[in-house]
Design a protein around this motif. Structure first.
Motif: not given
Length: 169
Positions: A106-116, A120-131
């Protein structure tokens, strides 16, 4: 206004653990919507399925526990139970031998702890496997036994794909 040092907090209704809610968690993408993703990612296994909503011939159910099985060498599709998302995110981070992992969330929970904590800390970064890809509109889901979705049966939130492409070194 600066957000540096801001610590998000969830509303008590969002954090109070009440266990999984089968009547809410047991939802599936319509097959046509799944096929669009499958054409792109060529999935080999559905790791969070039930026999009545599995999208692929190979799948793990609650009983066979996709959280306890290896995903090594697999092209993983995961639509986890939305009442317990974080264990699935932790599992995805640990499965560095998977070919690809695509998780529908769900895209409406980006403020929640699991997302944070997990995204959030590792998404879409040069060396991260997560996009992360936010999907347009609101994805529709089938309830158990449902073969067609009615005109006003969209959830009150959009969806996001978290895509892990582990780096081979």
């Amino acid at each position: 206004m600066s957000l540096v040092g801001f610590k998000s907090q969830n509303h008590p209704q969002q954090t109070r653990y009440a266990g999984s809610k089968r009547h809410v968690d047991d939802r599936a993408l319509p097959q046509a919507d799944f096929e669009i993703l499958n054409q792109r990612f060529r999935f080999s296994i559905d790791v969070a399925a039930a026999a009545h909503n599995a999208k692929l011939p190979r799948y793990f159910t609650e009983e066979t526990s996709g959280l306890d099985q290896s995903w090594a060498g697999e092209r993983v599709y995961c639509n986890p139970p939305y009442s317990t998302i974080e264990p699935w995110l932790i599992k995805a981070w640990r499965e560095v031998q998977a070919e690809v992992i695509v998780m529908l969330l769900p895209a409406n929970r980006t403020e929640q702890g699991w997302w944070q904590r997990q995204v959030e800390p590792r998404r879409d970064q040069a060396l991260s496997p997560l996009t992360v890809e936010f999907l347009p509109g609101r994805q529709r889901f089938l309830k158990p036994g449902q073969v067609e979705i009615g005109p006003n049966e969209r959830p009150p939130f959009g969806s996001v794909l978290c895509i892990w492409t582990p780096r081979r070194g």
